[in-house]
Design an enzyme around this catalytic site. Structure first.
Site, PDB file in Angstrom:
ATOM      1  N   LYS A   1     -11.286  -3.634  -4.523  1.00 23.06           N
ATOM      2  CA  LYS A   1     -12.316  -2.578  -4.578  1.00 23.06           C
ATOM      3  C   LYS A   1     -11.730  -1.265  -5.033  1.00 23.06           C
ATOM      4  CE  LYS A   1     -13.944  -3.808  -0.008  1.00 23.06           C
ATOM      5  NZ  LYS A   1     -12.735  -3.972   0.799  1.00 23.06           N
TER       6      LYS A   1
ATOM      7  N   LYS B   1       0.818  -1.226   0.000  1.00 20.80           N
ATOM      8  CA  LYS B   1       0.000   0.000   0.000  1.00 20.80           C
ATOM      9  C   LYS B   1       0.849   1.271   0.000  1.00 20.80           C
ATOM     10  CE  LYS B   1      -4.421  -1.768   1.094  1.00 20.80           C
ATOM     11  NZ  LYS B   1      -5.726  -1.662   1.623  1.00 20.80           N
TER      12      LYS B   1
ATOM     13  N   LYS C   1      -4.135  -8.605  -7.568  1.00 19.09           N
ATOM     14  CA  LYS C   1      -5.355  -9.020  -6.867  1.00 19.09           C
ATOM     15  C   LYS C   1      -6.559  -8.175  -7.305  1.00 19.09           C
ATOM     16  CE  LYS C   1      -6.419  -7.725  -2.619  1.00 19.09           C
ATOM     17  NZ  LYS C   1      -6.823  -7.567  -1.218  1.00 19.09           N
TER      18      LYS C   1
HETATM   19  N1  AQP Z   1      -9.182 -10.622  -4.712  1.00 14.16           N
HETATM   20  C1  AQP Z   1      -9.511 -11.310  -3.632  1.00 14.16           C
HETATM   21  N2  AQP Z   1      -9.576 -12.667  -3.664  1.00 14.16           N
HETATM   22  C2  AQP Z   1      -9.928 -13.376  -2.568  1.00 14.16           C
HETATM   23  N3  AQP Z   1     -10.248 -12.793  -1.386  1.00 14.16           N
HETATM   24  C3  AQP Z   1     -10.219 -11.451  -1.312  1.00 14.16           C
HETATM   25  N4  AQP Z   1     -10.480 -10.585  -0.323  1.00 14.16           N
HETATM   26  C4  AQP Z   1     -10.301  -9.307  -0.756  1.00 14.16           C
HETATM   27  N5  AQP Z   1      -9.920  -9.321  -2.044  1.00 14.16           N
HETATM   28  C5  AQP Z   1      -9.851 -10.636  -2.423  1.00 14.16           C
HETATM   29  C6  AQP Z   1     -10.889 -10.995   1.009  1.00 14.16           C
HETATM   30  O1  AQP Z   1     -12.012 -10.204   1.387  1.00 14.16           O
HETATM   31  C7  AQP Z   1     -11.959  -9.985   2.800  1.00 14.16           C
HETATM   32  C8  AQP Z   1     -12.136  -8.529   3.095  1.00 14.16           C
HETATM   33  O2  AQP Z   1     -11.082  -7.762   2.563  1.00 14.16           O
HETATM   34  P1  AQP Z   1     -11.010  -6.243   2.954  1.00 14.16           P
HETATM   35  O3  AQP Z   1     -12.067  -5.504   2.275  1.00 14.16           O
HETATM   36  O4  AQP Z   1     -11.010  -6.069   4.403  1.00 14.16           O
HETATM   37  O5  AQP Z   1      -9.607  -5.789   2.482  1.00 14.16           O
HETATM   38  P2  AQP Z   1      -8.763  -6.086   1.238  1.00 14.16           P
HETATM   39  O6  AQP Z   1      -8.259  -7.500   1.283  1.00 14.16           O
HETATM   40  O7  AQP Z   1      -7.726  -5.013   1.203  1.00 14.16           O
HETATM   41  O8  AQP Z   1      -9.788  -5.969   0.026  1.00 14.16           O
HETATM   42  P3  AQP Z   1      -9.701  -5.039  -1.200  1.00 14.16           P
HETATM   43  O9  AQP Z   1     -10.880  -5.322  -2.074  1.00 14.16           O
HETATM   44  O10 AQP Z   1      -8.358  -5.169  -1.855  1.00 14.16           O
HETATM   45  O11 AQP Z   1      -9.897  -3.625  -0.540  1.00 14.16           O
HETATM   46  P4  AQP Z   1      -9.077  -2.298  -0.756  1.00 14.16           P
HETATM   47  O12 AQP Z   1      -9.041  -2.112  -2.228  1.00 14.16           O
HETATM   48  O13 AQP Z   1      -9.888  -1.254  -0.032  1.00 14.16           O
HETATM   49  O14 AQP Z   1      -7.724  -2.507  -0.142  1.00 14.16           O
HETATM   50  C9  AQP Z   1     -10.630 -10.533   3.305  1.00 14.16           C
HETATM   51  O15 AQP Z   1     -10.862 -11.810   3.878  1.00 14.16           O
HETATM   52  C10 AQP Z   1      -9.815 -10.668   2.053  1.00 14.16           C
HETATM   53  O16 AQP Z   1      -8.866 -11.700   2.155  1.00 14.16           O
END
Ligand code: AQP
Length: 344
Positions: free
Chosen positions: A206, A119, A203
């Protein structure tokens, strides 16, 4: 070392309302949250709004995103009567226990987290919030505030879960107690790491600036089908075995997505489509994804038309979560030597 078996089986997990939920959140987390609930284990699910503000969030948008995420959970099958569903900021114990853990965890542990490194890559880390750096300590507090024994997550959260175990072990060791469980991560299924539809090495997220890189849980049938049809692939047909997908990340990603949506193994999917090109595979995947996801989007829309009801559900969840958390927090404060003051 303490056996998690000493503690009552209890599932905790959360998702940040930092944007709309994606197919990655659904397959890596939410779909499995529903499976755990349906297995009859005690399940506590949290919209981690305190985590979301570790990067800037517009307040009005954050409120909308939190309600939308709650609607996503319910539309995907979380029953707010059988599971506890709430937003993190409404149970004060999360922030209180996180402070204690900030004093247990070491700076070096946080600095080694790959999510922190990812990040801040290419940015001035000095200008990031202290909250972003301490994120895993708050995550440990989220889990341990409920003495959760198991945490279903996607692959990307594995390192944070290891850190949660380290914090629990260090707290127990420093204070000479066996108070916090050594929580087990639950990383299972065909799609523990869903990749971007535009780049199979990144990955699905969002916060990716490209909407075409992800499927949002709110996307309608046409949008889902279009995004999958335009997903990056290669010209080769699907191989006979998974081994043949080793250096084909985009193809492997679509096979994993198909497998997870169809509740099959990736091996079975490759067996079914061996020798076929993406001209045949993508429409089949689009049909499957629409059949599974479009009803969730429709139900979310219906639920979001009544935000007061969503707030009521979250309030009820927060009360039930607080009732579990408070005695655990009280005991943690007592262990650390805080005086329980009497107020007249
Ligand atoms: N691409 C992914 N594949 C599988 N699992 C995923 N998770 C997130 N992206 C994937 C799982 O979703 C849960 C919640 O994640 P989060 O929203 O707390 O944070 P994150 O992992 O940082 O998700 P994002 O979508 O990438 O959010 P941003 O963009 O805001 O940083 C977790 O169990 C995660 O493993």
């Amino acid at each position: 070392m303490n056996a998690a078996a000493k503690f009552k089986p209890r599932i905790f997990s959360g998702i940040q309302p930092s944007g709309g939920l994606t197919l990655g959140n659904y397959l890596g987390a939410l779909k499995r949250f529903v499976e755990k609930q349906d297995e009859g284990i005690e399940t506590i699910y949290c919209l981690v709004d305190l985590h979301a503000i570790t990067v800037w969030q517009d307040p009005a948008k954050l409120r909308d995103q939190t309600r939308e995420a709650a609607a996503g959970f319910i539309a995907a099958g979380i029953d707010p009567k059988r599971s506890i569903l709430f937003n993190q900021s409404q149970v004060a114990g999360h922030a209180q226990l996180a402070w204690i853990f900030n004093c247990v965890a070491r700076m070096g542990w946080m600095g080694r987290m790959t999510q922190w490194k990812d990040k801040t890559a290419g940015k001035n880390a000095e200008a990031e919030s202290l909250g972003l750096f301490a994120y895993p300590s708050l995550m440990a507090a989220d889990i341990l505030l409920y003495h959760a024994t198991h945490v279903p997550v996607g692959e990307d959260q594995k390192q944070h879960l290891e850190l949660c175990r380290d914090i629990a072990a260090k707290f127990n060791h420093d204070y000479g107690v066996d108070f916090f469980p050594i929580t087990e991560p639950v990383i299972e299924g065909a799609a523990t790491r869903v990749m971007s539809l535009r780049d199979g090495t990144k990955k699905m997220s969002k916060s990716d600036p490209s909407d075409a890189s992800r499927i949002n849980l709110t996307d309608d049938a046409d949008t889902i089908a279009q995004k999958l049809k335009k997903a990056k692939t290669d010209p080769e047909p699907l191989p006979e075995t998974l081994e043949g997908l080793k250096d084909r990340p985009e193809a492997r990603n679509l096979v994993n997505i198909y497998a997870a949506l169809a509740d099959k193994t990736p091996e079975a999917v490759v067996g079914e489509f061996a020798g076929k090109g993406f001209g045949a595979f993508k429409p089949a995947l689009a049909d499957l994804a629409v059949a599974r996801l479009a009803p969730i989007a429709t139900e979310m829309k219906r639920l979001m038309a009544d935000p007061a009801e969503i707030d009521r559900i979250l309030g009820d969840g927060a009360e039930r979560a607080d009732a579990i958390a408070q005695p655990i927090l009280d005991r943690a404060l007592e262990i650390t030597g805080m005086i329980r003051s009497r107020r007249s």
